[in-house]
Each structure stands twice: as C-alpha cells, then as structure tokens.
Design a protein around this motif. Structure first.
Motif, mmCIF file in Angstrom:
data_model
loop_
_atom_site.group_PDB
_atom_site.id
_atom_site.type_symbol
_atom_site.label_atom_id
_atom_site.label_comp_id
_atom_site.label_asym_id
_atom_site.label_seq_id
_atom_site.Cartn_x
_atom_site.Cartn_y
_atom_site.Cartn_z
ATOM 1 N N ALA A 104 0.806 -1.343 -0.086
ATOM 2 C CA ALA A 104 0.081 0.058 0.039
ATOM 3 C C ALA A 104 0.810 1.231 -0.043
ATOM 4 O O ALA A 104 1.935 1.232 0.181
ATOM 5 C CB ALA A 104 -1.005 -0.343 1.288
ATOM 6 N N ALA A 109 0.329 3.965 7.770
ATOM 7 C CA ALA A 109 -1.390 3.730 8.173
ATOM 8 C C ALA A 109 -1.408 2.470 7.801
ATOM 9 O O ALA A 109 -2.575 1.887 8.314
ATOM 10 C CB ALA A 109 -2.140 4.719 7.516
ATOM 11 N N SER A 110 -0.686 1.608 7.174
ATOM 12 C CA SER A 110 -1.129 0.256 6.767
ATOM 13 C C SER A 110 -0.671 -0.824 7.632
ATOM 14 O O SER A 110 -1.127 -2.095 7.203
ATOM 15 C CB SER A 110 -0.673 0.082 5.274
ATOM 16 N N PHE A 111 0.239 -0.601 8.624
ATOM 17 C CA PHE A 111 0.676 -1.547 9.552
ATOM 18 C C PHE A 111 -0.400 -1.389 10.787
ATOM 19 O O PHE A 111 -0.539 -0.188 11.320
ATOM 20 C CB PHE A 111 2.144 -1.386 9.975
ATOM 21 N N ASN A 112 -0.747 -2.650 11.266
ATOM 22 C CA ASN A 112 -1.691 -2.531 12.455
ATOM 23 C C ASN A 112 -0.602 -2.261 13.638
ATOM 24 O O ASN A 112 0.314 -2.883 14.246
ATOM 25 C CB ASN A 112 -2.126 -3.995 12.599
ATOM 26 N N PRO A 113 -1.258 -0.970 14.321
ATOM 27 C CA PRO A 113 -0.144 -0.463 15.427
ATOM 28 C C PRO A 113 -0.104 -1.185 16.581
ATOM 29 O O PRO A 113 0.993 -1.325 17.324
ATOM 30 C CB PRO A 113 -0.959 0.710 15.757
ATOM 31 N N ALA A 114 -1.118 -2.494 16.691
ATOM 32 C CA ALA A 114 -1.227 -3.375 17.576
ATOM 33 C C ALA A 114 -0.040 -4.521 17.944
ATOM 34 O O ALA A 114 0.164 -5.344 18.531
ATOM 35 C CB ALA A 114 -2.395 -3.658 18.286
ATOM 36 N N HIS A 115 0.454 -4.963 16.513
ATOM 37 C CA HIS A 115 1.308 -5.995 16.466
ATOM 38 C C HIS A 115 2.636 -5.744 16.034
ATOM 39 O O HIS A 115 2.936 -4.604 15.491
ATOM 40 C CB HIS A 115 0.454 -6.805 15.338
ATOM 41 N N ARG A 116 3.589 -6.867 16.493
ATOM 42 C CA ARG A 116 4.975 -6.513 15.990
ATOM 43 C C ARG A 116 5.161 -6.765 14.552
ATOM 44 O O ARG A 116 4.289 -7.437 14.076
ATOM 45 C CB ARG A 116 5.678 -7.665 16.854
ATOM 46 N N ARG A 123 2.354 -12.992 8.823
ATOM 47 C CA ARG A 123 0.797 -13.310 9.031
ATOM 48 C C ARG A 123 0.233 -14.181 7.924
ATOM 49 O O ARG A 123 -0.304 -15.098 8.105
ATOM 50 C CB ARG A 123 0.114 -12.059 9.052
ATOM 51 N N TYR A 159 7.397 -2.587 17.100
ATOM 52 C CA TYR A 159 6.124 -1.944 16.718
ATOM 53 C C TYR A 159 6.342 -0.890 15.420
ATOM 54 O O TYR A 159 7.126 -0.146 15.478
ATOM 55 C CB TYR A 159 5.486 -1.333 17.710
ATOM 56 N N HIS A 161 5.377 2.057 15.186
ATOM 57 C CA HIS A 161 5.618 3.503 15.366
ATOM 58 C C HIS A 161 6.876 3.706 15.764
ATOM 59 O O HIS A 161 7.358 4.505 15.947
ATOM 60 C CB HIS A 161 4.689 4.044 16.468
ATOM 61 N N GLN A 162 7.603 2.461 15.960
ATOM 62 C CA GLN A 162 9.086 2.605 16.450
ATOM 63 C C GLN A 162 10.171 2.529 15.229
ATOM 64 O O GLN A 162 11.098 2.789 15.375
ATOM 65 C CB GLN A 162 9.286 1.236 17.165
ATOM 66 N N MET A 172 7.062 -3.501 4.541
ATOM 67 C CA MET A 172 6.067 -4.023 3.638
ATOM 68 C C MET A 172 6.296 -4.629 2.520
ATOM 69 O O MET A 172 5.570 -5.673 2.145
ATOM 70 C CB MET A 172 5.162 -2.789 3.610
ATOM 71 N N MET A 175 6.965 -8.002 3.700
ATOM 72 C CA MET A 175 5.620 -8.787 3.929
ATOM 73 C C MET A 175 5.185 -9.284 2.875
ATOM 74 O O MET A 175 4.633 -10.420 2.766
ATOM 75 C CB MET A 175 4.697 -7.844 4.516
#
Lengths: 549, 323
Positions: A104, A109-116, A123, A159, A161-162, A172, A175
């Motif tokens: 993307a 914005a396209s990575f889920n902030p809650a997962h490593r 995934r 994460y 944001h890091q 990405m 990925m």
C-alpha cells in the motif's frame, strides 16, 4: 518420468474488458470503463495516470478485490486459470497474501499498530501448509537484510511506530515477498517518501522482484519512477487505457497527445535571473516549537520580483521558515527585514500594511478555504480588509482577479466543493493576489496536483510575476518544479541552510555532500538512471547510501 | 517501562486530588441543604437553649472549616463518624457508627452490581462484536432497535413491566438478609438484575460496535483483508486490540452507574442498597451518612475511570513501547 514436463503458460494475469462502478451521490458511477490488462510471469507492468484515473482501483481488481462501495460489473480476471471476478470470497482469500500480495501507499497507516512487525510480515504466509513458522521467521530476517533494513535480526520485534516511514515501506515489501507470491501489486509505494529515501526503497524493491522473478504491477503517477521500475507501461485516463508500450518505446516515442503532454511537463524550464535588490532578508534565525529547536541560524535573501525556491526533505525546516516570515512562529533569535524595515516577530505586532504585503498560498487548497463561502466572498474578503473595497466596486475587482487567474465571472457564486483541484488552487492564488502583495510565500502549492495541472499553475504564477513583479518564496521538495520556476535556490537540511545561490550554480556540480545526495536522488526519465546512480554510489565516488534513514 | 509507572503514578495522584476536591464540594453542598437536624428532632416547641445544647453535642456549633477537617481526618483514618439518627432530647445516645449502618447496604449494592456486570458486560461485548461483524443485517438492526428501546424506557417502567411479566415466576421483592445463601440471593435479585442489564447493555454495545466499525475503515484493515484474513480474524485480531480504550471507558461509566444510579431500581424492588440509604438519610437530615455515601459514589467513579484509563494505556503500544 516419461511424461514431458509441461511448461506453464507465460501468461499469469489476464484481465478482460474490466468495468468497475463506484457508489456516490445515490447512484453508481463508472470508474473503470472496459480495460484489458495482460501480465506475464516475472514481468513488471507500470500503471500510470493522474489521480482519479482509476489506477488503484484497477490494481486491486487484479486481485478480484474492490473497495467497499465499488463493484465489478463486467469482465474477467483470469489469474493462473481461475477467474477472480467470479470467485467466491473464500477462494480469493486463499490466494490473497499468498499468491498475490499488495503493497500500500502509506505504510505508516497500513501496519496494524497493535502487532509486532515480524508477526505482520509472516501473517499471510503462515497459512501456507508447507512452511513452518520458525522457517518463515528466518526467511523474513533474510528479507529484511536483503532490503537493507538496519538490524535485520531484531527490527521485526519492534512495533510500527518505532521505525521510520522508509523502513516501514521496506518491511511492507518484505511482508509481500514473505510468501514468495507470483504477483505483487505495488500501489504508489514511494509516493509518501522523501527522494533520498525513495532511491533506497526503489532499489530494494527492484532487486528483490528480479531475484525471485516475481511479476508486479507498479502503480504510480511519477513517470520517472515508473521508468526505472517497469518493463512495460500502461497509461490510464478517466478509467480508460490511453496506450501501452514497453518502457523505452513509451518514453522515447509516445503516440497519444495525452501521453506526450504528461511527458512535456517535466521539460518546463526558465533561465534564472539575478538581482541585488533584496526585498526580504531573514538573518541568523533560530526558531523552536516548545523545546524542540527546528531552525538553526537560518539566513535567506529574497530579491524583488524574483523567485527563490527552498528545497529539502520533510522535517528540514522549510515550512517553519515560512511561519517565521509570516509571524505565525516568532523567532527566538535573528531578524526579519522587509523592504529595509525590521518586521516585528509577532503577528499581532505587525501593521495591516505589513500584513498586506506578504501573502501565503498553501499546499491543500481544500482546507485553506472556508467550504461555506462562495468564491466571491473568499476573494472579496482581503479586498475589504486591506483595501476597503465594498459592494459593486469589490465585485468588479473580484471578477478582474478571476480573469487574471484565467477563470471567469461565472465562478463568482460557486462554492469550493464545486471546483477541481487546480481551480481551487487558482482561487487561492487570486485571494493572495487581491491584497496586491510584494511577496507570496508558496508552500508546496503544486504537490497535491497532477502534473498537467501543475504545469498550468506554474505558468500562471510565472505570468503574474512578469506582469506585477511579485516575489515568490517557493517551498517545495520537487526538483522539477524548482527547475520550472526558480531564479535562486536555497537547500535546507535538518533546520540549516546548506547552500543558497543562483539556480544554475546550485544545480550544476560541484555540490556540498547533502545537495549532491538530494539532487542525485531525484529520478530522471532515463530508464537507466537508477542503475547508473547505484553503480556510481557503489563505486563510492559520492554520497554513499545510508542504511538508516 | 519507567515511563509507564510514571503515567500510572500521575493518574493515581490525580485521582486523589479529584477525590479531595469532591470531598470539599460534598461538604459545602450538604452544609447548604435547608433545614436543621436539631429542629427536626426536637420539634418546633424546643427552646433556643435546648437546641444549642443539642447542636453542641453533635459538634454542629463549631465553625464550618473545623468541622470539615474533623470529618476528613476521620475519613482518612477510616472513621466516617456516627449517624445522627438514634439521638434524641432524652440524652441517651443510641446512635451507631456510619460505617456499621453503611456496610451491609454497600455489600448489597456491590453484589447486585457484580451480578449485573457479569451478565451485562460480556453480553454487550458479544452483541457489539456481532453487530459490527454483520453490519446492516437484520440481526444488527433488530439488536440495535431492541436495546435502544430498553434504554429509552424509564427504569421504573421496565421494572414494573418485568414484575407484571415474570411476577409469577420470580420474586418481586428483593428483601435479601445477611444470612441467606448465594443461590437464594441470586433468585431474589433476578428481576433487578434483568432490569439493570436492559438499562446498561445498549450503551456499551453501541459503543463497541461503533469503535470496531470506525477501525474497519482504516488502511491497515484493508491491508489485512488483502492479505487474506477472514472477517472474524479482522474483527478479533486486527480491529479489537485497537478498540479497547473507548470500550473500557464506556464499560467503566456503566459500572459506576450500577453503584451510583440504582436508587430507582432499589426502591421498586425494596432492595436494601446504598442508593436507598442515601435518599432516606437526606430525608432525615442524617448528614454524616449522606456525606459518607456521596464520598463512596465519587470514589467509585474515580476508581473505575482510572481503571479504564489504565486499560487504554496498557493496550496502546505507543505508550507501552516508546520509541
């Protein structure tokens, strides 16, 4: 094995007569109007066009996916013997992320902030039965390494944001590669990046795609980028194909007028003119947001009736300098001198006359106008505020201004929502012009516009300068724009001025190290540009690519 | 990690400051209540001298500021003072400590709140997730319609409807006694529990649904979809972990309501809870009890909101794993 091994058909993806509609304003509008697209294994197809041409929609349709509110009304999407336009969601899910992946535009914005990062990287490929998780993690680390990410062993534990935007974009790509897919859709993967970062991401993507012989659809509006990446180029406009050809033919010999006009924008250029008549000078400026110091000892001179382009990456302090000049952010040190007089640092201490003589135009014309005011009110306001024009007199002047920006009186009663992006930016120019200023500060005014529209705006600004002698401080990160409009150039980096001088001097070697890195990172239309650049950099002659950005 | 403790410490400190300010508000508001306890007990015929002596006995003659400090210092030691009721002109002091009066009622209220929470919170979460999952389906619309209806009807109305509907099957008077077994208690509070559940589920469910649906529009959800995630995976693995903060806030708000706002339901089912105690005490001008109840209510709100904030922090990777 007596049976001869069948060679698989080279054709991987075959889209036939695709039509897509989107739902808006209570009815269905066509977005894609019958486009064919073929892609062979291991081939990279560049898909270019202006915003709204339907590039992304077509790219996603290659996966059999449409965004909510859109639907494929006609056509077939044959992917390796399966029609994805007709396939059930369950069947498509089995292919998405494993045999076709998507990269993307905005990685942040396209990575889920809650997962490593590593968990997100593997995934989709975890669903492949023949791969176990430990192996996938090892492969992912190898991919991180191949993509030049710093600390490939541990970066996956972080994460989203890091890490930085350029790093995220590369993760990405890792990925997308993790499942070793047959096809990757790259949807403007470098548009949100600075040019210096873009080079590294482009090189990484290209290496990895050719290493695994993956087919790709590369979507972008940047011709120079697509020239580096694609084997073949397809041009889209208004949801229809304009033409397609292999990259070199397309660049050297475009057939259609529309394509030619896309190509010609980049050749806009003017000779720079020198002038010693300094109208505005900022000297030794320091400025800070709270405790974060953003500008360090910045000095810029703007001659009367000339254009000074301020270039640099995001975060280099370009816009902050503009805020200091306009008084929105008072400097902590240094002075701003305008027409021989010192300007008070704070906006509230400046006289109406001082305010009138420096105007500003912004990047997002959308948000810079009140959506509930008509064009007449928007342009009329500075006429009344600065010049005291009212009633008939004001109306006459607004129409004069509209004609100056190549629109006409019919726009007087329109609302911003009824205008195109380019028209909106013209209204903003007219509003700045209404105050009859000596200086207009243009903050990335063409960045959000398509190339052809950009050309129109740049020509308009140049004409206004020739007629009225307005000086422009032109903030941009786009070197092509700089070539087209500027007389002088200021290069900024990390809140400091790297150099200032006449356009011809700055753009021709020798350069200070940073200017060199910046200028050499700007993609050129030559399809060999990236190769040449990388070879040159590898030889260590100049600006070595930094792994960390 | 250090930053995290700092955040938690700051929140705790703020909670205490808030509680202190609230105690000031409670005390001054109650001092402003019209009527005089001495007059109410001794009647119109009492002489000025007897009234003054009676007030002195209760400490009501001291200046307001001193009374506040006496009270708040006692509270900090865990002593809420003695109730006014039980005192009369005869000179015998039959009054009981506030804590002794309040404890069994508080226990009843907390019991009812817990039983309701155990049913209502999972129900609301499940309904919220399902309605998000099957957005705009018939199930979604009927669940929304139904819960909206129950939240719109006044509590006493719902309670009476339930009494009429289920009065034959379940007890309509929830007169629990301290020595009752758990099962018997549960049977008695069945109708109040259902009433309260109907009242609070809608809010929590709709918030859960909205939080999830809001996230479903984000680019990383489309990304997950394009990497082949199923709808269930998208809701539970990709959306829910990012939705806890708003959901926790609305749950905290409703749990606090279960402690603080249940007086109507308690009255309808003659349930001996703290809400009823407070209303009765206001009627009889029993100032120490009113103050204690108000302070407990305030503490409940502050504590639950603090918990919601902490959940918000602990589910936010930006705070948990700073750059």
């Amino acid at each position: 094995m007596s049976e001869a091994t069948k060679t698989p058909s080279p054709l991987l993806l075959d889209m036939k007569n695709i039509c897509i509609e989107g739902f808006a304003d209570e009815r269905w509008h066509p977005i894609i109007k019958g486009v064919d697209l073929q892609l062979n294994r291991g081939e990279v197809l560049g898909l270019i066009g202006e915003s709204g041409a339907g590039k992304s929609t077509l790219g996603k349709a290659a996966m059999g996916y449409t965004q909510p509110g859109c639907r494929i009304t006609q056509g077939e999407v044959w992917f390796d013997g399966q029609d994805l336009a007709q396939a059930k969601t369950r069947e498509k899910r089995a292919i998405w992320g494993t045999r076709i992946s998507y990269v993307a535009q905005s990685a942040a914005a396209s990575f889920n902030p809650a997962h490593r990062l590593i968990d997100q990287t593997i995934r989709a490929s975890k669903r492949l039965s023949d791969r176990n998780e430990a192996e996938l993690r090892r492969d992912a680390i190898e991919l991180f390494d191949a993509l030049n990410l710093p600390e490939p062993e541990t970066i996956g534990q972080r994460y989203p944001h890091q890490v930085s935007g350029g790093q995220l974009q590369r993760v990405m790509t890792a990925m997308a590669m993790s499942s070793l897919p047959d096809l990757i859709i790259f949807d403007e993967p470098t548009t949100a990046l600075d040019v210096t970062t873009q080079v590294e991401v482009l090189a990484s993507i290209r290496n990895i795609v050719s290493q695994f012989n993956t087919a790709a659809i590369y979507i972008t509006h940047d011709l120079a980028v697509v020239a580096q990446m694609a084997d073949r180029i397809k041009v889209l406009r208004y949801g229809e194909e304009v033409e397609q050809a292999d990259t070199r033919t397309m660049l050297s010999d475009p057939k259609q007028d529309y394509t030619k006009s896309l190509w010609s924008v980049r050749s806009l250029e003017k000779p720079g003119h020198a002038s010693d008549d300094v109208l505005l000078a900022i000297e030794n400026i320091d400025a800070a947001y709270g405790t974060a110091k953003v500008l360090h000892d910045v000095s810029i001179k703007l001659p009367r009736g000339r254009t000074v382009a301020v270039v640099g990456e995001s975060g280099s302090g370009k816009s902050t300098a503009a805020r200091v000049i306009t008084g929105l952010l008072p400097q902590s040190k240094g002075s701003v001198t305008f027409d021989g007089q010192a300007l008070p640092p704070k906006l509230s201490n400046r006289s109406k006359e001082q305010l009138r003589r420096i105007q500003m135009i912004y990047q997002m014309a959308d948000t810079a106008m009140n959506p509930r005011q008509t064009v007449g009110q928007i342009i009329g306001r500075p006429l009344e505020f600065y010049l005291g024009l009212r009633g008939k007199e004001q109306e006459r002047r607004v129409i004069e201004l509209l004609e100056m920006i190549e629109l006409d009186a019919s726009f007087y009663d329109r609302l911003p929502d009824e205008l195109s992006g380019g028209q909106k930016q013209r209204i903003c120019i007219a509003r700045a012009l209404a105050a009859e200023p000596d200086i207009i500060i243009c903050d990335e005014v063409t960045s959000a516009l398509d190339q052809i529209v950009q050309e129109g705006i740049l020509n308009l600004l140049q004409r206004l300068q020739n007629e009225f002698g307005i000086a422009y401080l032109f903030i941009t990160h786009d070197i092509a724009t700089v070539r087209a409009i500027s007389d002088e150039i200021v290069v900024m980096w990390q809140g400091k001025v790297v150099e200032q001088g006449m356009k011809n001097e700055i753009l021709s070697p020798p350069h200070p190290a940073y200017s060199e890195l910046l200028l050499s990172s700007v993609p050129e239309m030559n399809p060999d540009w990236l190769d040449t650049l990388l070879t040159r950099r590898e030889a260590g002659g100049e600006g070595v690519i930094k792994a960390q950005d | 990690m250090l930053r995290l403790f700092e955040v938690i410490g700051k929140r705790l400190l703020l909670g205490f400051v808030t509680l202190f300010i609230v105690s000031l508000l409670i005390f001054s508001a109650i001092s402003l209540l019209p009527g005089d306890f001495a007059q109410a007990v001794l009647g119109q015929s009492a002489t000025e001298d007897t009234l003054a002596a009676f007030r002195a006995g209760l400490g009501l003659d001291k200046p307001l500021i001193q009374r506040y400090f006496d009270w708040i210092v006692g509270v900090m030691r865990g002593d809420f003072g003695s109730s006014f009721s039980g005192r009369n002109s005869s000179g015998f002091d039959l009054s009981r400590p506030v804590l002794e009066i309040m404890a069994p009622k508080l226990r009843n209220t907390v019991f009812l709140a817990l039983v309701t929470a155990v049913i209502a919170v999972p129900l609301a979460l499940i309904l919220g997730l399902l309605t998000a999952l099957f957005r705009n389906s018939i199930f979604d619309r009927s669940a929304n319609g139904l819960t909206l209806t129950t939240i719109s009807a006044p509590e006493f109305f719902l309670a009476y409807i339930l009494i009429i509907g289920f009065g034959g099957l379940l007890p309509t008077i929830a007169n629990v006694k301290p020595d009752m077994g758990l099962f018997e208690r549960l049977r008695l509070v069945a109708l109040p529990t259902i009433t309260l559940t109907l009242v609070i589920v809608a809010h929590m469910m709709r918030m859960t649904r909205a939080a999830i649906i809001n996230l479903l529009a984000s680019p990383y959800i489309e990304m997950a979809r394009l990497s082949g995630a199923s709808q269930t995976e998208i809701i539970f693995r990709h959306a829910l972990p990012n939705a806890w903060a708003p959901i926790a806030t609305v749950i905290a708000f409703n749990l606090a309501y279960l402690v603080v706002g249940v007086v109507v339901v308690e009255v309808v089912f003659t349930y001996e809870g703290i809400g009823k105690l407070m209303v009765d005490s206001v009627g009889s001008r029993d100032i120490p009890v009113v103050q204690a109840c108000a302070l407990i209510f305030a503490a409940t709100y502050i504590l639950l909101n603090l918990l919601a904030d902490l959940i918000g922090i602990f589910t936010n990777p930006r705070l948990l794993h700073p750059r």
